[in-house]
Motif scaffolding. Structure first.
Motif, short mmCIF file in Angstrom:
data_model
loop_
_atom_site.label_atom_id
_atom_site.label_comp_id
_atom_site.label_asym_id
_atom_site.label_seq_id
_atom_site.Cartn_x
_atom_site.Cartn_y
_atom_site.Cartn_z
N GLY A 170 0.57 -1.21 -0.18
CA GLY A 170 0.19 0.14 -0.14
C GLY A 170 0.95 1.29 0.03
N LEU B 113 2.85 5.43 -2.67
CA LEU B 113 3.47 6.84 -2.45
C LEU B 113 4.63 7.18 -2.79
CD1 LEU B 113 1.84 7.17 1.34
CD2 LEU B 113 0.65 7.64 -0.90
N THR C 264 6.06 7.39 -5.39
CA THR C 264 5.95 8.03 -6.74
C THR C 264 6.25 9.63 -6.45
OG1 THR C 264 4.65 8.68 -8.83
CG2 THR C 264 3.46 8.38 -6.79
N PHE C 265 5.90 10.06 -5.28
CA PHE C 265 6.20 11.37 -4.89
C PHE C 265 7.45 11.63 -4.91
CE2 PHE C 265 1.76 12.83 -4.95
CZ PHE C 265 1.12 11.93 -4.11
N ASN D 96 10.04 10.22 -6.81
CA ASN D 96 10.59 9.42 -7.99
C ASN D 96 10.90 7.90 -7.41
OD1 ASN D 96 11.63 8.93 -10.27
ND2 ASN D 96 13.71 9.62 -9.72
N GLY E 219 1.89 3.71 -8.00
CA GLY E 219 1.54 5.16 -7.68
C GLY E 219 1.55 6.08 -8.83
N ILE F 75 -1.62 6.26 -10.67
CA ILE F 75 -2.91 6.76 -10.02
C ILE F 75 -2.68 8.42 -9.75
CG2 ILE F 75 -3.96 7.11 -7.56
CD1 ILE F 75 -2.76 4.16 -6.91
N SER F 76 -1.43 8.91 -9.59
CA SER F 76 -1.30 10.34 -9.44
C SER F 76 -1.39 11.10 -10.76
CB SER F 76 0.09 10.72 -9.00
OG SER F 76 1.17 10.32 -9.83
N ALA F 77 -1.07 10.30 -11.77
CA ALA F 77 -1.19 10.74 -13.08
C ALA F 77 -2.72 10.86 -13.50
CB ALA F 77 -0.60 9.87 -14.20
N ILE G 258 -5.13 11.00 -11.33
CA ILE G 258 -5.82 12.21 -10.51
C ILE G 258 -5.56 13.78 -11.23
CG2 ILE G 258 -5.69 13.67 -8.34
CD1 ILE G 258 -5.17 10.98 -6.98
N MET H 52 -7.07 6.70 -13.46
CA MET H 52 -7.54 6.29 -11.93
C MET H 52 -7.64 4.95 -11.69
SD MET H 52 -9.55 9.48 -10.60
CE MET H 52 -9.77 11.11 -11.46
N VAL H 53 -8.75 4.32 -12.22
CA VAL H 53 -9.28 3.16 -11.80
C VAL H 53 -8.30 2.31 -12.09
CG1 VAL H 53 -10.97 1.29 -12.42
CG2 VAL H 53 -11.68 3.87 -12.04
N ALA I 249 -5.56 2.27 -9.55
CA ALA I 249 -6.11 1.39 -8.24
C ALA I 249 -6.22 0.18 -8.28
CB ALA I 249 -7.50 2.16 -7.91
N VAL J 16 -2.91 -1.89 -8.43
CA VAL J 16 -2.12 -1.81 -6.91
C VAL J 16 -3.04 -2.97 -6.19
CG1 VAL J 16 -1.83 -0.61 -4.93
CG2 VAL J 16 -1.31 0.33 -7.11
N ALA J 17 -4.33 -2.68 -6.14
CA ALA J 17 -5.16 -3.81 -5.36
C ALA J 17 -4.91 -5.09 -5.64
CB ALA J 17 -6.80 -3.47 -5.46
N SER K 56 4.05 14.10 -13.94
CA SER K 56 3.50 13.01 -14.74
C SER K 56 2.49 13.90 -15.68
CB SER K 56 2.69 12.13 -13.67
OG SER K 56 1.78 12.96 -13.03
N THR L 180 10.06 10.82 -12.76
CA THR L 180 9.04 11.55 -12.28
C THR L 180 9.02 12.11 -10.93
OG1 THR L 180 7.73 9.52 -11.67
CG2 THR L 180 7.07 10.39 -13.86
N PRO M 35 -4.80 -0.23 -1.10
CA PRO M 35 -3.94 1.11 -0.69
C PRO M 35 -5.03 2.38 -0.68
CG PRO M 35 -2.78 0.06 -2.55
CD PRO M 35 -4.25 -0.54 -2.46
N ALA N 15 -4.86 4.42 -3.61
CA ALA N 15 -5.82 4.11 -4.70
C ALA N 15 -7.19 4.46 -4.44
CB ALA N 15 -5.42 2.68 -4.79
N LEU O 264 -9.93 6.39 -6.50
CA LEU O 264 -11.16 6.02 -6.87
C LEU O 264 -12.36 6.89 -6.60
CD1 LEU O 264 -10.92 1.87 -6.15
CD2 LEU O 264 -10.92 3.16 -8.58
#
Lengths: 263, 342, 425, 213
Positions: free
Chosen positions: A204, A208, A210-211, A213, A218, A221-223, A225, A233-234, A237, A240-241, B200, B233, D62, D65, D69
């Motif tokens: 999980g 994070l 990715t923040f 580098n 992650g 997901i941030s892309a 968002i 996004m989906v 998520a 990762v799940a 990104s 990134t 997580p 994630a 969603l």
């Protein structure tokens, strides 16, 4: 007065309805999870192929990028897990040896504070101190996931029957042998469950990284968002799940395999 | 049977207090309404309008929520807008710091925010999805203004002179080593050294990295161009420090960011003019503008003063000196004579 | 024969004595309980009438369906078929909860709610019935007294602060809280040591003498059944009624081989143990009152040829039984009241023997109502009495042999001859 | 560092209050839902494996994630934060409540029913008080976890101290970057310890002395 019927036997006629209990459930879990993950992944791949993605989404969800991110995520989790075990296990063992017993609460307290700190906070602070990148993420993840392993090692070892330990010493086994051949095997189930909890935490939190580098899923997901694209996004998520489920299942299998036959 | 002695009846002290918990819960839930969960925006000062904007009609019956993207310049401009609106009497919700242009745009479209500073280039290519940009600043602004008003009912107010375009910066060391000052010279740099620190959004934007690298003949993902693994990134603000520290050779920068000067980075010239013009303009929902036409003359004089070096200095105060954006914005508005202390 | 008669409990309805009956009659008609997936029925066609105000003991080997039958009376287990009446209303007509509030329920170890004080435990059912708090509180004190627990000390205690015996007493008090006509007990005294068990049994008997509830009690211990039961229901596999009769008849004439095995060999010895301590000749030992000058009491004891002294308090209740050499100081003092095991004059010879085995004097102090001192009995007195009874029983045995024709009628002439429900398959 | 805090004292306090408020609200809503669900599961034992699976799988998703969603559904700001934190706050309490309520000694429940206490009365006056210590342990775990998740929700404008961590990240290399991140992180740890202490006190007050360990 001879007591004909031993007092202990009570008259329990109502049927004893305890289901075969744990075993059936764990077997069910052990088999179903990988299937769910594979099916999930298959569905995702099918959706990915058929969905009409606009240019932004295709570039964000390009397979090469996704595989790279997935591989980085797995690397992050496993390397951090190894680090946590390599640090947590000996530390835990040391803290249960007579000499260091007193230090145990303090060290667990620090690890506890470590985990109550927000993972994002740890990551950013360490990035400032050590510079961003993969290894900084590993240190942040390790510190964050140390508590479950350390605590379970201590609890596991403390849970071993003191009489058994004495019996071992009585047979002339050295402290190290007692540890290796009696204490650790008996404490293994608890330790393994600690490692499994740590694995779940790591998967999980790796999102994070990715923040700073650190790579990993992650980024997707941030892309998603930033670009405000549901699909991205989906996807992030879901991937990762699924990965988290797979690694948790791996932890469970490891737990079952390492369970000593006797207990 | 001994008769029961009369005894003062005491209610058993503990255990009964478990009933306290639902009471506590109900109380907290009830108060959740009025206290409300403030958003992350935080505290923004208010002043009194003076100078050119002194006599704008009051906005005290207006409630406007103002947003901004999550990089320093846009947050600064957002805080400026909030101060101006509050000083004109409006009640303002601060939704600055929205992660990513697309989310900010979505917030504008679905009415979660009514006003935000936006860049003409981003509007034209990312939101209105045009392939080619319009080189001239004024024509680019007019094209964006007209189309966005017509199709999305969003009004772009008078643009500011400053043009905060994307750029790629290098440290002096790298610049001297590969004697590179223009993006077209990227081909001279060995493939292994073509490492990029980007955030990104730029990777996936139509006016982003992919287009630029193709324009300068070093296509992304091509082994001879820039392999995907060369990309690192980062969060927008974190790139400057990473580039300065050398974790990559080319860092994506905003040309008006104060840290270019502070970290003495050099911006490579976009000689093939790949990137469009990015003049900033305060975008307002058409309905809001119709209801409060005075917004036009409230923002016009302010955006006139927003030149590149004005923004460079303001950004530096936040990113380099670590001051709060709201304080920096308030101080600048006072210095420029738009606002007075209350 | 008279030996056995006189030992009949004085609690059989006709002979009256004690308060009037507050219990209700229970009738089980053709009760069957079949669990899904079980080939034989746990309870197969049980027919039973439990007279009001009597203690009926359900006893039998484990798995014979006695607990299941008990739990069907307060519908913790619903019967597959058949009806149960309490008083004359069919229990299946009213809501189960409502029914259970009028049927006391006491199980092993008291199973008190650990998170509630003793008082709140006892007050549960009265509160469910909506009694106002004063009435509840008075009732709690009254019940605590009834089970010999000083309300002021135990009222606000938590179950974990009580001993096993005390918890069981509170369990009984909780069961009687709403003054229910019927009380069900599932092995109430199983989890305590023999001495405490004997004391709890005695207390239950004395409570029953005042309240005259209808008590149905399950036990696997035949001695307990014989001691407590006005009637004993001996069950075989599938709750088949092996015999349902007074303890005397069960001992004197077991209806089949299963019963005689179950009741145990030498039932005559067991029958003897039914005799009451009050039938023994109780010796008057010298007594001394607390605070009396020790020398005087000791001279009195020596002149009476005793080498021990019973110390009693101002309400004539014995507090200690000391050898003369143990007396120290110039006045008699109370001694440790808890450790003195007294014997109620209604206790059985069985209890007397148990108490004597543990007491250092090879005898026991006998107390009457309100624990008043009556005298002491010693081992020899019990043995003599039993041998006298044994010879009487043998003579009766020979007398019976020639008169083969109708052994039934002269068996117990004065016991009412209602037709016993013999066991029907 | 102190000068930094001194200048922004007000803003930090507001963020700290919002953070604590968001977490406490989420944990309460989560706990109430979890205990309700656990009661249903106790009444219908067949649901138990489902409840356990939910809390196990739930924890593997997580938080970052989940926030992704939720964004399209509940938009930016505190709603998304509240929903996300509540979802995670629910899981540990659910697992402990199921174990706690089911773990009550069967004989106690039987004697409660035997005395005529209805199904609901038995649940609320016997099972819940006895399971309360275990449930509270679950609430403590959920509180600690929620503190971290509330920080991440600042990425989508959720309230709390998380925002200063992200500001610190955005200004890496800047003069106050470290200060921002430190204030955010340590602030959350302090609030976490304070709320944990509060929960311990609430635990002592509401657990009956009869079963207080």
């Amino acid at each position: 007065m001879p007591d004909l019927v031993p007092a202990a036997i009570k008259d329990r006629v109502d049927t004893d309805d305890d289901t075969p209990g744990g075993t059936r459930e764990t077997v069910l879990m052990a088999v179903s999870i990988p299937i769910i993950v594979l099916v999930g992944f298959g569905l995702y791949a099918w959706w990915h192929a058929t969905a009409d993605l606009d240019s932004v989404e295709t570039s964000a969800l390009g397979w090469s990028g996704v595989w790279l991110a997935m591989w980085e995520h797995i690397k992050l989790t496993l390397v951090a897990a190894v680090l946590v075990v390599v640090v947590g296990l000996p530390l835990g063992i040391m803290l249960t040896r007579p000499g260091f017993k007193r230090a145990a609460p303090a060290v667990v307290g620090v690890a506890n504070a470590g985990q109550s700190a927000p993972s994002i906070g740890l990551i950013v602070l360490l990035a400032m101190w050590l510079g961003s990148g993969f290894w900084t993420a590993i240190w942040a993840l390790g510190l964050y996931a140390l508590l479950p392993v350390l605590r379970n090692v201590i609890v596991g070892l403390q849970g071993v029957e003191p009489t058994l330990v004495e019996a071992g010493r009585g047979l002339g086994l050295s402290n190290f042998d007692v540890l290796r051949r009696i204490e650790l095997p008996l404490a293994l189930p608890v330790i393994m469950s600690g490692i499994r909890t740590a694995l779940v935490l790591l998967v999980g939190t790796a999102a994070l990284a990715t923040f700073i580098n650190g790579g990993g899923l992650g980024g997707i997901i941030s892309a998603g968002i930033n670009l405000y694209r549901y699909s991205v996004m989906v996807s992030g998520a879901v991937l990762v799940a699924l990965l988290a489920l797979l690694i948790e299942w791996l932890g469970r299998v490891l737990e079952l395999l390492t369970r000593p036959k006797g207990i | 049977m001994p008769t029961p002695t009369a005894r003062p009846r005491r209610k058993p002290p503990s255990g009964g207090r478990l009933a306290l918990v639902p009471l506590l819960v109900a109380l907290l839930l009830a108060t959740s309404g009025c206290l409300g969960l403030g958003t992350a925006g935080g505290y923004v000062p208010t002043g009194r309008l003076t100078g050119p904007v002194e006599d704008t009609k009051s906005l005290d019956d207006a409630t406007i929520s103002v947003g901004s993207k999550n990089f320093t310049e846009n947050v600064l401009l957002g805080k400026m807008a909030i101060i101006l609106l509050q000083s004109a009497g409006a009640t303002v919700t601060d939704l600055t710091n929205i992660p990513g242009s697309a989310s900010a745009r979505e917030a504008m479209l679905n009415g979660q925010i009514q006003g935000m500073w936006e860049y003409t280039g981003t509007g034209w290519i990312v939101y209105l999805e045009h392939e080619k940009a319009i080189p001239d600043e004024q024509k680019q602004y007019e094209a964006v203004r007209d189309e966005d008003l017509k199709s999305n009912k969003l009004a772009w107010l008078k643009p500011a002179p400053m043009n905060n375009t994307y750029g790629f910066a290098v440290t002096k060391k790298i610049a001297d080593k590969y004697k590179i000052t223009k993006l077209s010279e990227l081909k001279k740099v060995p493939v292994k050294e073509r490492t990029f620190c980007v955030e990104s959004e730029l990777i996936n934007r139509p006016d982003g990295l992919k287009g630029m690298l193709e324009k300068y003949d070093v296509p992304l993902g091509d082994p001879k161009g820039v392999p995907r693994s060369n990309l690192k990134t980062f969060q927008t603000g974190a790139i400057y420090d990473a580039t300065a520290k050398g974790s990559c050779n080319f860092g994506e920068v905003f040309t008006t960011d104060g840290r270019i000067v502070a970290l003495n980075l050099e911006v490579l010239e976009d000689d093939r003019e790949f990137f469009p013009k990015y003049n900033v303009s305060f975008v307002v929902g058409e309905g809001t503008l119709k209801k409060y036409p005075q917004l036009e003359d409230l923002f016009a004089p302010v955006s006139e003063k927003l030149t590149n070096d004005a923004l460079l200095k303001l950004n530096a105060q936040v990113d380099v000196d670590g001051r709060e954006p709201a304080d920096v914005a308030f101080e600048w508005l006072k210095k420029e004579g738009f606002v007075k202390d209350q | 024969m008279d030996a056995t008669n006189s030992t009949t409990h004085d609690s059989s309805p006709e002979s009256g004595g004690g308060a009037e009956i507050s219990g209700a009659e229970i009738r089980l008609e053709n009760i069957t309980k079949r669990y899904p997936g079980q080939k034989s029925a746990a309870v197969d066609g049980l027919n039973l009438t439990i007279p009001a105000g009597e203690i009926v003991m359900f006893v039998g080997p484990s798995g014979c369906g006695k607990t299941t039958s008990l739990k069907m009376i307060n519908r913790l287990i619903e019967p597959t078929s058949g009806t149960i009446h309490i008083g004359n209303d069919d229990i299946s007509q009213q809501s189960a909860d409502e029914l259970r509030r009028h049927v006391g329920y006491v199980i092993q170890g008291g199973s008190l709610f650990p998170h509630m004080t003793v008082a709140r435990n006892i007050a549960i059912v009265p509160k469910l019935l909506g009694w106002d708090s004063d009435r509840v509180s008075k009732r709690v004190d009254e019940l605590l007294d009834m089970v010999n627990l000083d309300p002021s000390r135990y009222r606000d205690r938590y179950p974990r602060e009580l001993s096993g015996g005390q918890q069981q007493r509170v369990g009984v008090a909780r069961g009687l809280a709403a003054d229910p006509p019927v009380v069900l007990m599932d092995e109430p005294f199983g989890a305590v040591d023999p001495i405490t068990r004997q004391r709890l049994q005695d207390e239950l008997l004395s409570i029953q003498r005042t309240l005259r509830k209808t008590i149905v009690c399950v036990t696997h211990d035949i001695d307990e059944a014989i001691k407590l039961g006005d009637r004993i229901l001996i069950l075989q596999e599938g709750a088949q009624v092996a015999q349902y009769d007074t303890p005397e008849n069960v001992l004197a004439s077991p209806s089949n081989e299963f019963v005689s095995d179950f009741v145990g060999s030498g039932s005559s010895l067991k029958q003897l143990s039914l005799a009451r301590v009050s039938e023994l000749d109780i010796r008057q030992a010298t007594t001394g009152r607390i605070g009396e000058p020790a020398k005087e009491a000791m001279d009195r004891a020596r002149s009476a040829g005793d080498d021990s002294l019973v110390i009693v308090d101002d309400r004539d209740r014995p507090t200690a039984w000391v050898w003369l050499r143990q007396v120290k100081g110039d006045t008699l003092h109370e001694g440790d009241r808890e450790s003195l095991h007294t014997l109620d004059n209604r206790a059985t010879l069985n209890d007397a023997l148990d108490t004597m085995l543990t007491s250092t004097h090879g005898g026991a102090v006998v107390t009457g109502d309100n624990d008043r001192y009556l005298g002491v009995v010693d081992f020899t007195a019990v043995v003599e009495h039993m041998s006298v009874m044994q010879t009487a029983a043998q003579e009766r045995q020979e007398a019976e042999v020639p008169a083969e024709s109708n052994p039934e009628d002269d068996h117990d002439p004065d016991a009412p001859m209602d037709d016993r429900e013999s066991s029907d398959a | 560092m102190w000068q930094f805090i001194e200048d922004r004292r007000e803003q930090i306090l507001i963020n700290a209050f919002n953070h604590a408020y968001l977490v406490v609200l989420a944990v309460i809503i989560g706990s109430v839902l979890a205990v309700g669900l656990a009661m249903v599961v106790t009444r219908i034992p067949k649901l138990e494996p489902l409840a356990n699976a939910l809390s196990a799988v739930g924890l593997t998703i997580p938080s970052f994630a989940l926030i992704g969603l939720l964004l399209p559904l509940t938009g930016l700001g505190s709603t998304t934060a509240l929903v996300a934190v509540t979802f995670y706050a629910l899981l540990p309490v659910l697992r402990n409540a199921v174990v706690g309520l089911a773990g009550v000694d069967g004989r106690l429940v039987e004697s409660a029913r035997g005395m005529g206490m209805g199904e609901l009365a038995t649940m609320f006056r016997i099972r819940l008080p006895l399971a309360w210590p275990v449930i509270l342990a679950g609430v403590r775990v959920s509180m600690q976890m929620s503190m971290g998740i509330a920080a991440i929700s600042a990425y989508v404008l959720g309230p709390g101290l998380g925002v200063s961590i992200f500001v610190g990240l955005a200004q890496i290399g800047g003069a106050n970057a470290v200060n921002y991140a430190l204030v955010g992180t340590i602030g959350i740890v302090i609030i976490a310890l304070f709320l944990d202490l509060l929960l311990l006190i609430i635990g002592r007050v509401t657990t009956s002395k009869g079963i207080r360990v």
